[in-house]
Write a protein that holds these residues in place. Structure first.
Motif, PDB file in Angstrom:
ATOM      1  N   THR A 104       3.509  20.762  -5.659  1.00 58.03           N
ATOM      2  CA  THR A 104       4.565  21.759  -5.868  1.00 58.03           C
ATOM      3  C   THR A 104       4.669  22.706  -4.679  1.00 58.03           C
ATOM      4  OG1 THR A 104       4.205  21.685  -8.264  1.00 58.03           O
ATOM      5  CG2 THR A 104       5.381  23.600  -7.393  1.00 58.03           C
ATOM      6  N   ILE A 105       3.505  23.116  -4.173  1.00 59.35           N
ATOM      7  CA  ILE A 105       3.486  24.009  -2.998  1.00 59.35           C
ATOM      8  C   ILE A 105       4.120  23.323  -1.799  1.00 59.35           C
ATOM      9  CG2 ILE A 105       1.988  25.107  -1.312  1.00 59.35           C
ATOM     10  CD1 ILE A 105       0.116  25.841  -3.583  1.00 59.35           C
ATOM     11  N   ASP A 106       3.762  22.046  -1.607  1.00 63.99           N
ATOM     12  CA  ASP A 106       4.323  21.295  -0.480  1.00 63.99           C
ATOM     13  C   ASP A 106       5.841  21.177  -0.606  1.00 63.99           C
ATOM     14  OD1 ASP A 106       1.834  20.959   0.602  1.00 63.99           O
ATOM     15  OD2 ASP A 106       1.505  18.964  -0.267  1.00 63.99           O
ATOM     16  N   LEU A 107       6.285  20.921  -1.855  1.00 58.81           N
ATOM     17  CA  LEU A 107       7.723  20.822  -2.077  1.00 58.81           C
ATOM     18  C   LEU A 107       8.422  22.150  -1.812  1.00 58.81           C
ATOM     19  CD1 LEU A 107       7.816  18.639  -5.344  1.00 58.81           C
ATOM     20  CD2 LEU A 107       8.517  17.943  -3.042  1.00 58.81           C
ATOM     21  N   LYS A 108       7.759  23.232  -2.267  1.00 63.07           N
ATOM     22  CA  LYS A 108       8.327  24.565  -2.037  1.00 63.07           C
ATOM     23  C   LYS A 108       8.347  24.897  -0.549  1.00 63.07           C
ATOM     24  CE  LYS A 108       9.519  26.035  -6.099  1.00 63.07           C
ATOM     25  NZ  LYS A 108      10.947  26.344  -6.362  1.00 63.07           N
ATOM     26  N   LYS A 109       7.252  24.500   0.133  1.00 64.13           N
ATOM     27  CA  LYS A 109       7.197  24.734   1.577  1.00 64.13           C
ATOM     28  C   LYS A 109       8.318  23.977   2.285  1.00 64.13           C
ATOM     29  CE  LYS A 109       2.254  25.695   2.205  1.00 64.13           C
ATOM     30  NZ  LYS A 109       0.999  25.185   2.817  1.00 64.13           N
ATOM     31  N   LYS A 160      -8.680  18.939 -13.693  1.00 63.88           N
ATOM     32  CA  LYS A 160      -8.666  19.874 -12.578  1.00 63.88           C
ATOM     33  C   LYS A 160      -8.057  19.237 -11.346  1.00 63.88           C
ATOM     34  CE  LYS A 160     -11.703  22.826  -9.853  1.00 63.88           C
ATOM     35  NZ  LYS A 160     -13.105  23.249  -9.618  1.00 63.88           N
ATOM     36  N   GLN A 161      -8.435  17.966 -11.094  1.00 61.21           N
ATOM     37  CA  GLN A 161      -7.897  17.255  -9.941  1.00 61.21           C
ATOM     38  C   GLN A 161      -6.397  17.043 -10.084  1.00 61.21           C
ATOM     39  OE1 GLN A 161      -9.477  16.322  -7.085  1.00 61.21           O
ATOM     40  NE2 GLN A 161     -11.181  17.522  -7.898  1.00 61.21           N
ATOM     41  N   LEU A 162      -5.992  16.710 -11.329  1.00 60.69           N
ATOM     42  CA  LEU A 162      -4.574  16.473 -11.586  1.00 60.69           C
ATOM     43  C   LEU A 162      -3.766  17.759 -11.412  1.00 60.69           C
ATOM     44  CD1 LEU A 162      -2.564  14.289 -12.460  1.00 60.69           C
ATOM     45  CD2 LEU A 162      -2.948  14.990 -14.839  1.00 60.69           C
ATOM     46  N   ILE A 163      -4.328  18.831 -11.967  1.00 59.57           N
ATOM     47  CA  ILE A 163      -3.651  20.134 -11.828  1.00 59.57           C
ATOM     48  C   ILE A 163      -3.554  20.527 -10.355  1.00 59.57           C
ATOM     49  CG2 ILE A 163      -3.854  22.600 -12.293  1.00 59.57           C
ATOM     50  CD1 ILE A 163      -5.092  21.818 -15.015  1.00 59.57           C
ATOM     51  N   SER A 164      -4.671  20.331  -9.642  1.00 67.51           N
ATOM     52  CA  SER A 164      -4.707  20.667  -8.222  1.00 67.51           C
ATOM     53  C   SER A 164      -3.694  19.838  -7.446  1.00 67.51           C
ATOM     54  CB  SER A 164      -6.114  20.438  -7.675  1.00 67.51           C
ATOM     55  OG  SER A 164      -6.159  20.704  -6.296  1.00 67.51           O
ATOM     56  N   TYR A 165      -3.603  18.553  -7.820  1.00 65.19           N
ATOM     57  CA  TYR A 165      -2.672  17.646  -7.132  1.00 65.19           C
ATOM     58  C   TYR A 165      -1.227  18.120  -7.331  1.00 65.19           C
ATOM     59  CZ  TYR A 165       0.235  13.553  -6.342  1.00 65.19           C
ATOM     60  OH  TYR A 165       1.223  12.712  -5.918  1.00 65.19           O
ATOM     61  N   PHE A 166      -0.877  18.357  -8.611  1.00 74.10           N
ATOM     62  CA  PHE A 166       0.489  18.800  -8.906  1.00 74.10           C
ATOM     63  C   PHE A 166       0.774  20.188  -8.322  1.00 74.10           C
ATOM     64  CE2 PHE A 166       0.323  15.556 -12.312  1.00 74.10           C
ATOM     65  CZ  PHE A 166       1.477  14.869 -11.983  1.00 74.10           C
ATOM     66  N   PHE A 167      -0.252  21.031  -8.311  1.00 75.66           N
ATOM     67  CA  PHE A 167      -0.092  22.374  -7.734  1.00 75.66           C
ATOM     68  C   PHE A 167       0.174  22.278  -6.225  1.00 75.66           C
ATOM     69  CE2 PHE A 167      -1.855  26.244  -5.846  1.00 75.66           C
ATOM     70  CZ  PHE A 167      -1.075  27.202  -6.488  1.00 75.66           C
ATOM     71  N   ASN A 168      -0.651  21.473  -5.571  1.00 77.59           N
ATOM     72  CA  ASN A 168      -0.478  21.288  -4.119  1.00 77.59           C
ATOM     73  C   ASN A 168       0.852  20.610  -3.819  1.00 77.59           C
ATOM     74  OD1 ASN A 168      -2.946  22.456  -3.530  1.00 77.59           O
ATOM     75  ND2 ASN A 168      -4.057  20.512  -3.628  1.00 77.59           N
TER      76      ASN A 168
END
Length: 219
Positions: free
Chosen positions: A36-41, A26-34
């Motif tokens: 990815t969001i940061d990169l998209k931002k 969950k932490q890993l998914i959250s990390y990569f998700f965040n």
């Protein structure tokens, strides 16, 4: 250790590992998700910045083109205004000369001084020349005037033409009374003079106001 105990131990380890694995997953998914969001931002922010720069550059280019067109228009308008000013000045001078030449004839004909009644041809030639010059100048430059102003000038020209014909007929009758019957519709000099002195100045005054408005002269 018996096989049964070994299986139990493995099961316990598996049970204990599952929450840990789930947690880290969950932490890993959250990390990569965040991430990815940061990169998209960051990508969107960069795209937005690039777009803003493009818009700013396009605005600058458009403003430059607009300024160039405005300058071109101002130059053309200024040139056109100068041309119209010269034409109006010339036309106004011709109107005054036309009116003056006609007044000269009517005033001399009403004078008690016999000497001023001479030189009919010279005075009529002066009027005819003034009429021709005014007529030619106007029709050559008619495009510079509005339809309303052009209509006033047309009426003035027509009135000058009609009055000059009446005046010449009246002078002929006055000089040679015996042919009065041949020109039955002739008017007397006083009647014609009154028209020249009262009607024409009104039309000329209206044209003066039109010319001032065209030239931007404030009353």
């Amino acid at each position: 250790m018996s096989q049964e105990n070994l299986l139990i131990g493995v099961s316990i380890i598996q049970v204990l590992l599952i929450p840990i694995i789930l947690f880290f997953s969950k932490q890993l998914i959250s990390y990569f998700f965040n991430k990815t969001i940061d990169l998209k931002k960051a990508e969107l922010a960069q795209n937005l910045e690039n777009y803003k720069k493009e818009i700013e550059q396009e605005n600058k280019n458009f403003q430059h083109q607009l300024d160039a067109k405005l300058q071109e228009f101002n130059i053309k308008f200024s040139t056109l205004h100068q041309e119209r000013a010269i034409i109006i000045k010339d036309l106004y001078i011709k109107i005054i000369e036309l009116q003056s030449s006609l007044l000269k004839i009517t005033q001399d004909e009403q004078s008690n001084n016999q000497n001023v009644k001479n030189n009919d041809k010279e005075k009529i030639d002066r009027f005819n020349n003034a009429f021709i010059e005014f007529n030619n100048s106007y029709y050559t430059n008619k495009i510079y005037f509005s339809e309303t102003t052009a209509e006033k000038i047309n009426l003035l020209l027509n009135d000058f033409k009609n009055v000059s014909t009446e005046l010449i007929s009246a002078i002929i009758v006055k000089r040679y009374p015996h042919i009065d019957k041949l020109i039955s519709d002739s008017k007397n000099i006083e009647e014609i003079s009154n028209k020249v002195e009262t009607k024409f100045p009104i039309i000329i005054k209206e044209l003066e106001n039109d010319f001032r408005e065209i030239l931007g002269v404030k009353n």
